[in-house]
Design a protein around this motif. Structure first.
Motif, PDB file in Angstrom:
ATOM      1  N   ASP A 187      22.191  36.244 -40.529  1.00  0.00           N
ATOM      2  CA  ASP A 187      23.097  36.953 -41.443  1.00  0.00           C
ATOM      3  C   ASP A 187      24.242  37.637 -40.684  1.00  0.00           C
ATOM      4  O   ASP A 187      25.401  37.590 -41.109  1.00  0.00           O
ATOM      5  CB  ASP A 187      22.323  37.996 -42.257  1.00  0.00           C
ATOM      6  N   GLU A 188      23.909  38.273 -39.566  1.00  0.00           N
ATOM      7  CA  GLU A 188      24.942  38.965 -38.795  1.00  0.00           C
ATOM      8  C   GLU A 188      25.904  37.971 -38.149  1.00  0.00           C
ATOM      9  O   GLU A 188      27.110  38.243 -38.023  1.00  0.00           O
ATOM     10  CB  GLU A 188      24.298  39.852 -37.727  1.00  0.00           C
ATOM     11  N   ASP A 190      26.735  35.069 -39.486  1.00  0.00           N
ATOM     12  CA  ASP A 190      27.611  34.641 -40.585  1.00  0.00           C
ATOM     13  C   ASP A 190      28.667  35.699 -40.878  1.00  0.00           C
ATOM     14  O   ASP A 190      29.819  35.372 -41.206  1.00  0.00           O
ATOM     15  CB  ASP A 190      26.777  34.374 -41.840  1.00  0.00           C
ATOM     16  N   ARG A 191      28.288  36.972 -40.785  1.00  0.00           N
ATOM     17  CA  ARG A 191      29.233  38.048 -41.063  1.00  0.00           C
ATOM     18  C   ARG A 191      30.362  38.064 -40.027  1.00  0.00           C
ATOM     19  O   ARG A 191      31.542  38.241 -40.364  1.00  0.00           O
ATOM     20  CB  ARG A 191      28.520  39.401 -41.065  1.00  0.00           C
ATOM     21  N   SER A 194      32.698  35.163 -40.680  1.00  0.00           N
ATOM     22  CA  SER A 194      33.562  35.473 -41.817  1.00  0.00           C
ATOM     23  C   SER A 194      34.715  36.378 -41.401  1.00  0.00           C
ATOM     24  O   SER A 194      35.864  36.187 -41.833  1.00  0.00           O
ATOM     25  CB  SER A 194      32.742  36.146 -42.924  1.00  0.00           C
ATOM     26  N   ASN A 331      32.930  50.330 -45.218  1.00  0.00           N
ATOM     27  CA  ASN A 331      32.646  48.953 -44.814  1.00  0.00           C
ATOM     28  C   ASN A 331      33.914  48.108 -44.717  1.00  0.00           C
ATOM     29  O   ASN A 331      33.855  46.884 -44.746  1.00  0.00           O
ATOM     30  CB  ASN A 331      31.679  48.303 -45.817  1.00  0.00           C
TER      31      ASN A 331
END
Length: 385
Positions: A187-188, A190-191, A194, A331
């Motif tokens: 997940d990190e 992919d972040r 992005s 964020n």
């Protein structure tokens, strides 16, 4: 007067006064003459606009009643009277409810020998010059992100792909407890990818496909997206000038610009039940700036604003608001407004933010479309949506 008289011997008396009046009204700077008692004995057309009063009304007032108490302008006028020599002063604040909240000017004050005690004052507003200076800074910041984006795309995305693949392989043989860790790695990863993808937008240096665009169609489209999504409970008002000519721009990029600004405004308002966003368009006397990629200089008469009544932008953030990685959101990435500044700059436009509590305005000045706009576009292109 000597210069006028030299044009021909027939110009005497009242003709010379009329000619002087015409010349002074032609100068696109506010010019006034103040007599020995401080009364305004002359004001050209731009001075009437500057002081928001006719020359007749100005003649009934002393200069001290028209500028803030203790203004440096009054001191300069006194100095010129005493020394009988002209003075230049830069960045003088003459802000007041009459003249405007933020009114910074350059001043030229000179004595008038023919009228003892009288002085002439010429004002040059700093706002547009400062806007250009700040816009050049914004474009420089965007260029720095361009180089960083290109480097990140090459140096980071490839290793991240390997890390993500390794985490997926480990997940196949991992226990339930370890599987949560491998998913966290995925997940990190992919972040980060992005984020790098968003930064890659800055490295796109291809020429913009521009054509005549109806700005009201763009703003209506942005409003529809906002009302059906992130701004459902926020009132969005329109203050449009229906007579505006088309803007010379790329429609999709304009949507991206205003969608970003409206979303920022909605997030600033939050859950305030009294919150509202105002979209406005107007025709303003523009300035001439260079357009990237050409040798042309164009005026920027079209003004588009996004205004909200949120808490405002803090003074320490305002000067660097369009720099990359500047954000007040928990964020946020700080790339949204930097991208907006890049897109507006590539269109040859200027973006500025004025903010006070309950009144934040993002103002964009853009070029209007003409049939000869850099050799592109035709009459049929005005129908593009």
């Amino acid at each position: 007067m000597k210069a006028i008289a030299a044009q021909g011997s027939d110009m005497v008396g009242s003709d010379m006064v009329d000619a002087a009046q015409i010349v002074l009204n032609t100068i696109r700077r506010p010019v006034i003459m103040v007599d020995g008692e401080g009364f305004i004995t002359y004001a050209n057309a731009d001075a009437e606009d500057f002081f928001r009063a006719s020359a007749t009304m100005l003649a009934r007032n002393t200069l001290s009643k028209l500028v803030p108490f203790g203004s440096p302008l009054l001191t300069l006028v006194d100095q010129v009277r005493e020394r009988r020599a002209p003075v230049n002063e830069y960045r003088v604040d003459v802000s007041s409810p009459r003249l405007g909240i933020e009114k910074v000017v350059d001043l030229y004050v000179a004595p008038v020998p023919e009228f003892p005690g009288s002085v002439v004052v010429m004002f040059q507003e700093r706002s547009m010059a400062d806007k250009i200076d700040r816009q050049m800074t914004h474009r420089g910041a965007a260029r720095s992100v361009t180089g960083l984006a290109a480097m990140l795309a090459h140096e980071i995305k490839n290793p991240l792909s390997g890390i993500r693949g390794a985490a997926q392989l480990l997940e196949l043989s991992a226990s339930d407890e370890d599987r949560a860790l491998t998913r966290l790695i995925t997940d990190e990863t992919d972040r980060i990818v992005s984020l790098v993808d968003r930064m890659e937008v800055f490295s796109d240096e291809r020429p913009i496909d521009r054509y005549p665009v109806n700005i009201h169609v763009v703003l209506d489209h942005v409003k529809a997206i906002a009302k059906n999504g992130f701004a459902k409970r926020i009132k969005i008002l329109e203050e449009y000038d229906p007579s505006l000519p088309p803007v010379f721009a790329n429609r999709d990029q304009l949507i991206q610009v205003f969608l970003n600004l409206v979303k920022n405004a909605a997030e600033a308002i939050g859950g305030d039940p009294q919150g509202e966003i105002v979209l406005s368009t107007a025709f303003r006397p523009g300035i001439r700036v260079s357009v990237p990629g050409t040798q042309d200089r164009v005026s920027l008469p079209l003004e588009f604003c996004v205004r909200d009544n949120g808490p405002g932008v803090s003074e320490d953030i305002l000067p660097i608001l369009f720099d990359p990685f500047i954000t007040t959101k928990p964020n946020g990435s700080g790339l949204g407004l930097a991208l907006v500044a890049k897109l507006v700059g590539e269109h040859g436009g200027i973006i500025e933010c004025d903010s006070t509590p309950r009144a934040t305005t993002f103002r964009i000045l853009m070029p209007a479309w003409k049939e000869t706009s850099f050799g592109t576009g035709d009459d049929n292109e005005g129908d593009r949506k």
